[in-house]
Design a protein around this motif. Structure first.
Motif, PDB file in Angstrom:
ATOM      1  N   ALA A 196      38.595  31.284  37.406  1.00 17.59           N
ATOM      2  CA  ALA A 196      39.252  32.472  37.660  1.00 17.59           C
ATOM      3  C   ALA A 196      38.099  33.377  37.972  1.00 17.59           C
ATOM      4  O   ALA A 196      37.280  33.490  37.133  1.00 17.59           O
ATOM      5  CB  ALA A 196      40.041  32.893  36.447  1.00 17.59           C
ATOM      6  N   VAL A 197      38.479  34.606  38.959  1.00 17.21           N
ATOM      7  CA  VAL A 197      37.686  35.436  39.043  1.00 17.21           C
ATOM      8  C   VAL A 197      38.446  36.697  39.307  1.00 17.21           C
ATOM      9  O   VAL A 197      39.468  36.849  40.069  1.00 17.21           O
ATOM     10  CB  VAL A 197      36.885  35.416  40.659  1.00 17.21           C
ATOM     11  CG1 VAL A 197      35.751  36.497  40.914  1.00 17.21           C
ATOM     12  CG2 VAL A 197      36.204  33.881  40.674  1.00 17.21           C
ATOM     13  N   HIS A 198      38.263  37.833  38.451  1.00 12.38           N
ATOM     14  CA  HIS A 198      39.127  38.800  38.248  1.00 12.38           C
ATOM     15  C   HIS A 198      38.189  40.093  37.899  1.00 12.38           C
ATOM     16  O   HIS A 198      37.201  40.034  37.352  1.00 12.38           O
ATOM     17  CB  HIS A 198      40.251  38.718  37.362  1.00 12.38           C
ATOM     18  CG  HIS A 198      39.921  38.447  36.243  1.00 12.38           C
ATOM     19  ND1 HIS A 198      39.569  39.294  34.888  1.00 12.38           N
ATOM     20  CD2 HIS A 198      39.665  37.265  35.573  1.00 12.38           C
ATOM     21  CE1 HIS A 198      39.454  38.863  34.033  1.00 12.38           C
ATOM     22  NE2 HIS A 198      39.381  37.613  34.196  1.00 12.38           N
ATOM     23  N   VAL A 199      38.617  41.207  38.329  1.00  9.99           N
ATOM     24  CA  VAL A 199      38.029  42.751  37.962  1.00  9.99           C
ATOM     25  C   VAL A 199      38.817  43.051  36.725  1.00  9.99           C
ATOM     26  O   VAL A 199      40.152  42.678  36.415  1.00  9.99           O
ATOM     27  CB  VAL A 199      38.574  43.628  39.137  1.00  9.99           C
ATOM     28  CG1 VAL A 199      37.893  45.189  38.743  1.00  9.99           C
ATOM     29  CG2 VAL A 199      37.869  43.204  40.368  1.00  9.99           C
ATOM     30  N   ASP A 200      38.028  43.514  35.733  1.00  6.67           N
ATOM     31  CA  ASP A 200      38.453  43.835  34.547  1.00  6.67           C
ATOM     32  C   ASP A 200      37.974  44.897  34.227  1.00  6.67           C
ATOM     33  O   ASP A 200      37.083  45.646  34.835  1.00  6.67           O
ATOM     34  CB  ASP A 200      37.991  42.904  33.519  1.00  6.67           C
ATOM     35  CG  ASP A 200      38.668  42.620  32.281  1.00  6.67           C
ATOM     36  OD1 ASP A 200      39.845  43.597  32.163  1.00  6.67           O
ATOM     37  OD2 ASP A 200      38.777  41.742  31.212  1.00  6.67           O
ATOM     38  N   GLU A 201      38.557  45.806  33.111  1.00  2.24           N
ATOM     39  CA  GLU A 201      37.948  47.024  32.620  1.00  2.24           C
ATOM     40  C   GLU A 201      37.857  47.022  31.274  1.00  2.24           C
ATOM     41  O   GLU A 201      38.626  46.751  30.411  1.00  2.24           O
ATOM     42  CB  GLU A 201      39.185  48.178  33.039  1.00  2.24           C
ATOM     43  CG  GLU A 201      38.563  49.555  32.839  1.00  2.24           C
ATOM     44  CD  GLU A 201      39.420  50.590  33.608  1.00  2.24           C
ATOM     45  OE1 GLU A 201      39.528  51.757  32.992  1.00  2.24           O
ATOM     46  OE2 GLU A 201      39.879  50.729  34.873  1.00  2.24           O
TER      47      GLU A 201
ATOM     48  N   GLY B  46      36.435  49.296  28.305  1.00  7.02           N
ATOM     49  CA  GLY B  46      36.052  50.516  28.014  1.00  7.02           C
ATOM     50  C   GLY B  46      36.457  51.252  29.362  1.00  7.02           C
ATOM     51  O   GLY B  46      37.497  51.190  30.092  1.00  7.02           O
ATOM     52  N   ASP B  47      35.558  51.978  29.798  1.00  7.79           N
ATOM     53  CA  ASP B  47      35.785  52.787  31.189  1.00  7.79           C
ATOM     54  C   ASP B  47      35.123  52.158  32.153  1.00  7.79           C
ATOM     55  O   ASP B  47      34.735  52.878  33.452  1.00  7.79           O
ATOM     56  CB  ASP B  47      35.743  54.438  31.091  1.00  7.79           C
ATOM     57  CG  ASP B  47      33.970  54.845  30.655  1.00  7.79           C
ATOM     58  OD1 ASP B  47      33.619  53.891  30.207  1.00  7.79           O
ATOM     59  OD2 ASP B  47      33.927  55.908  30.889  1.00  7.79           O
ATOM     60  N   THR B  48      34.315  50.908  31.992  1.00  6.10           N
ATOM     61  CA  THR B  48      33.544  50.258  32.726  1.00  6.10           C
ATOM     62  C   THR B  48      34.163  49.106  33.551  1.00  6.10           C
ATOM     63  O   THR B  48      34.970  48.329  32.971  1.00  6.10           O
ATOM     64  CB  THR B  48      32.220  49.756  32.314  1.00  6.10           C
ATOM     65  OG1 THR B  48      31.529  50.948  31.331  1.00  6.10           O
ATOM     66  CG2 THR B  48      31.251  49.144  33.073  1.00  6.10           C
ATOM     67  N   ARG B  49      34.315  49.247  35.062  1.00  4.46           N
ATOM     68  CA  ARG B  49      34.741  48.042  35.736  1.00  4.46           C
ATOM     69  C   ARG B  49      33.842  46.959  35.919  1.00  4.46           C
ATOM     70  O   ARG B  49      32.542  47.155  36.075  1.00  4.46           O
ATOM     71  CB  ARG B  49      35.086  48.401  37.259  1.00  4.46           C
ATOM     72  CG  ARG B  49      35.764  49.813  37.071  1.00  4.46           C
ATOM     73  CD  ARG B  49      37.513  49.624  37.107  1.00  4.46           C
ATOM     74  NE  ARG B  49      38.073  49.168  38.272  1.00  4.46           N
ATOM     75  CZ  ARG B  49      39.206  48.502  38.591  1.00  4.46           C
ATOM     76  NH1 ARG B  49      39.979  48.630  37.598  1.00  4.46           N
ATOM     77  NH2 ARG B  49      39.426  48.212  39.622  1.00  4.46           N
ATOM     78  N   VAL B  50      34.287  45.700  35.533  1.00  4.20           N
ATOM     79  CA  VAL B  50      33.318  44.378  35.600  1.00  4.20           C
ATOM     80  C   VAL B  50      34.138  43.300  36.446  1.00  4.20           C
ATOM     81  O   VAL B  50      35.459  43.374  36.504  1.00  4.20           O
ATOM     82  CB  VAL B  50      32.984  43.898  34.174  1.00  4.20           C
ATOM     83  CG1 VAL B  50      32.087  45.025  33.355  1.00  4.20           C
ATOM     84  CG2 VAL B  50      34.245  43.723  33.438  1.00  4.20           C
ATOM     85  N   VAL B  51      33.286  42.586  36.926  1.00  4.69           N
ATOM     86  CA  VAL B  51      33.692  41.281  37.460  1.00  4.69           C
ATOM     87  C   VAL B  51      33.461  40.315  36.776  1.00  4.69           C
ATOM     88  O   VAL B  51      32.550  39.944  36.341  1.00  4.69           O
ATOM     89  CB  VAL B  51      33.137  41.220  39.050  1.00  4.69           C
ATOM     90  CG1 VAL B  51      33.632  39.832  39.855  1.00  4.69           C
ATOM     91  CG2 VAL B  51      33.525  42.519  39.834  1.00  4.69           C
TER      92      VAL B  51
END
Length: 545
Positions: A349-354, A356-361
């Motif tokens: 699985a590859v997804h964008v997550d949040e 806190g307020d930081t977006r991570v892949v």
């Protein structure tokens, strides 16, 4: 006519103007010992769970607040040549074991302090050095008999956590259990069956916000980045990794195109577009759902990637690209070509997550054997998270030590006092002047429990006497209890305070090596500093540290 002033006879005559020379006991040996004592004294107060923090601002104005001796000596630019030898010994310990840097500095400082007293009494440096070497051999002979615990199964999470707790306790007292479990979980998950454990396979990602207890372990990798296109998740994805830009390919040579009509102009730009579309369509047809690139994605390329529903991730660091390729088992391609099945990587699985307020892949591997684990650290300030990262680093290195040699000796100053006691008995059997050096070596070993006691606000002399008393009664594992109100003694093994056997073995070896080398120096000759600009430092890595 200029007046010629002759130089003073002797060494100054040989050397250029501005060279300095120190020789003899007073000038060279005591000078070196004093510098090393000062240095050891400053690091000593940071030893143990109750050690004080140091605030260091390095040469590029970066601020560190830490009690980790490895970081302190790395960021302090130590100039004094003798103190530098201690720093080198400590760095060797860091490279060999990954922990115990402070132990080396405190012990070699204490050995030099003891040597100074002997020198004042008239014992020669060579006799002291010989005595120290004899004492070292005896220590390494006694050490195996003090082993109190051995971890044979490195996959057993409960056992391994016990071994890692003590290393983390000295950095993060109070949170040691939680951090140890994180480290153990991350390490055991990627422990290979056949090859050795690699420290680099544990990644740390620091994200501001929440608190330490919200930290977690993910198998796979986490990057603090946004995706480039519109597609933000992919399941069971085949991954293509490129180190080049994903864009219309620029020609290597300059060329001139002569266009005679409007049709030719239209066809020219269409040709470029259709070529790029064909390349991306071919990549899509080979089953690729995610493209990772080490350089920019062109607007036209992104348009086609969105059209064919391919996720685009850009990573700036070439180290990260290498690690990701290793994680997903892909080959990094240097040009925009259609990858073969062997060159493709796979990720569950590859997804964008949040967070806190930081977006991570997140590249997540669900399978049982992942190659890389990431520990996501949460915390309120960057300095705090840096300190947690250093504690995790010590924990991971301790795990590496366990994978190599799972033997442990009691901590809390128990090992040092037992060695000191047996050395004092050994000194009585020696006929020559070395016996004084061996006795002083035993006294120097006491500096470890003394430092623990001093930093905890206890009476060091009383603590050392109590531990000696317990050891005389046959309690080999008796050490200083930092939680007690009245300078108490506890069983280090029962309390779970154990140190790696390798840490003590190499620590004592390097400390004695540094101390004897410094003692054997009787002259310091410093050439005049070369003028002009300072030499350029070697370029650091571009990995985000």
């Amino acid at each position: 006519m200029a007046l010629h002033v002759p130089k003073a006879p002797g060494v100054p005559q040989m050397l250029k103007d501005g060279a300095r020379m120190f020789s003899g006991l007073e000038e060279a040996v005591y000078r070196n010992i004093n510098a090393c004592k000062q240095f050891a004294q400053s690091v000593r107060s940071a030893y143990g769970p109750n050690g004080m923090n140091k605030m260091i601002i390095n040469h590029i104005d970066k601020q560190f607040v830490t009690s980790d001796a490895g970081t302190i000596i790395r960021e302090l630019d130590v100039e004094h040549p003798a103190a530098k030898l201690m720093v080198l010994a400590s760095q060797m310990q860091d490279a060999e074991v990954g922990d115990g840097t402070n132990f080396v500095i405190v012990l070699s400082g204490a050995l030099l302090e003891a040597a100074e007293e002997l020198l004042r009494l008239g014992v020669t440096t060579s006799e002291i050095a010989d005595g120290y070497e004899r004492a070292l051999d005896k220590c390494l002979e006694i050490l195996p008999s003090l082993i109190c615990n051995e971890i044979k199964d490195t996959k057993n999470i409960k056992e391994v956590t016990k071994g890692i707790v003590a290393a983390i306790m000295s950095k993060q007292y109070g949170h040691e259990q939680f951090i140890s479990e994180l480290v153990t979980k991350a390490c055991v998950a990627i422990l290979p069956e056949k090859t050795t454990f690699n420290v680099d396979n544990i990644r740390v990602c620091k994200i501001l916000g929440a608190g330490l207890l919200q930290s977690e372990v993910l198998s796979g990798m986490v990057f603090r980045r946004e995706v480039e296109g519109d597609v933000s998740s992919a399941k069971n994805a085949k991954i293509a990794v490129y180190s080049c830009p994903i864009d219309i390919i620029q020609t290597e040579t300059m060329g001139t195109v002569l266009i005679k009509s409007a049709d030719e102009l239209l066809n020219f730009s269409k040709g470029e577009e259709s070529l790029l579309e064909k390349q991306i369509k071919d990549i899509s047809d080979s089953g690729v759902k995610v493209i990772v690139a080490g350089a920019k994605f062109g607007d036209m390329a992104l348009h086609f990637l969105n059209k064919y529903n391919i996720m685009a991730v850009r990573l700036n660091s070439k180290f990260d690209i290498r690690r990701l390729a290793k994680t997903v088992n892909a080959t990094v391609l240097p040009r925009l070509t259609t990858p073969t099945t062997q060159e493709l990587g796979y990720c569950d699985a590859v997804h964008v997550d949040e967070v806190g307020d930081t977006r991570v892949v997140v590249f997540k591997m669900e399978s049982s054997e992942s190659r890389i684990s990431t520990i996501v650290i949460r915390g309120s300030t960057d300095n705090y998270m840096d300190d947690i990262e250093r504690a995790i680093d010590d924990g991971v290195n301790t795990f590496k030590g366990i994978a190599r040699d799972g033997r442990f000796v009691p901590g809390a100053g128990a090992t040092e006092i037992e060695l000191a006691q047996q050395l004092l008995e050994f000194a009585d059997t020696l006929p020559g002047l070395e016996q004084y050096a061996v006795r002083k070596f035993a006294v120097a070993l006491e500096s470890i429990p003394r430092a623990l006691a001093d930093n905890s606000g206890a009476n060091a002399t009383e603590v050392v006497n109590k531990i000696y008393k317990a050891h005389k009664e046959g309690q080999k594992n008796a050490g200083f209890d930092i939680d007690s109100e009245n300078n108490g003694v506890c069983d280090a093994k029962e309390k779970g305070i154990i140190d790696s056997y390798l840490l003590k073995f190499w620590g004592i070896k390097y400390a004695v090596g540094a101390a004897t080398t410094i003692l054997k120096v009787d002259q310091i000759i410093m050439a005049k500093r070369a003028g002009g600009p300072k030499p350029r430092a070697p370029a650091g890595s571009d990995d985000e540290s």
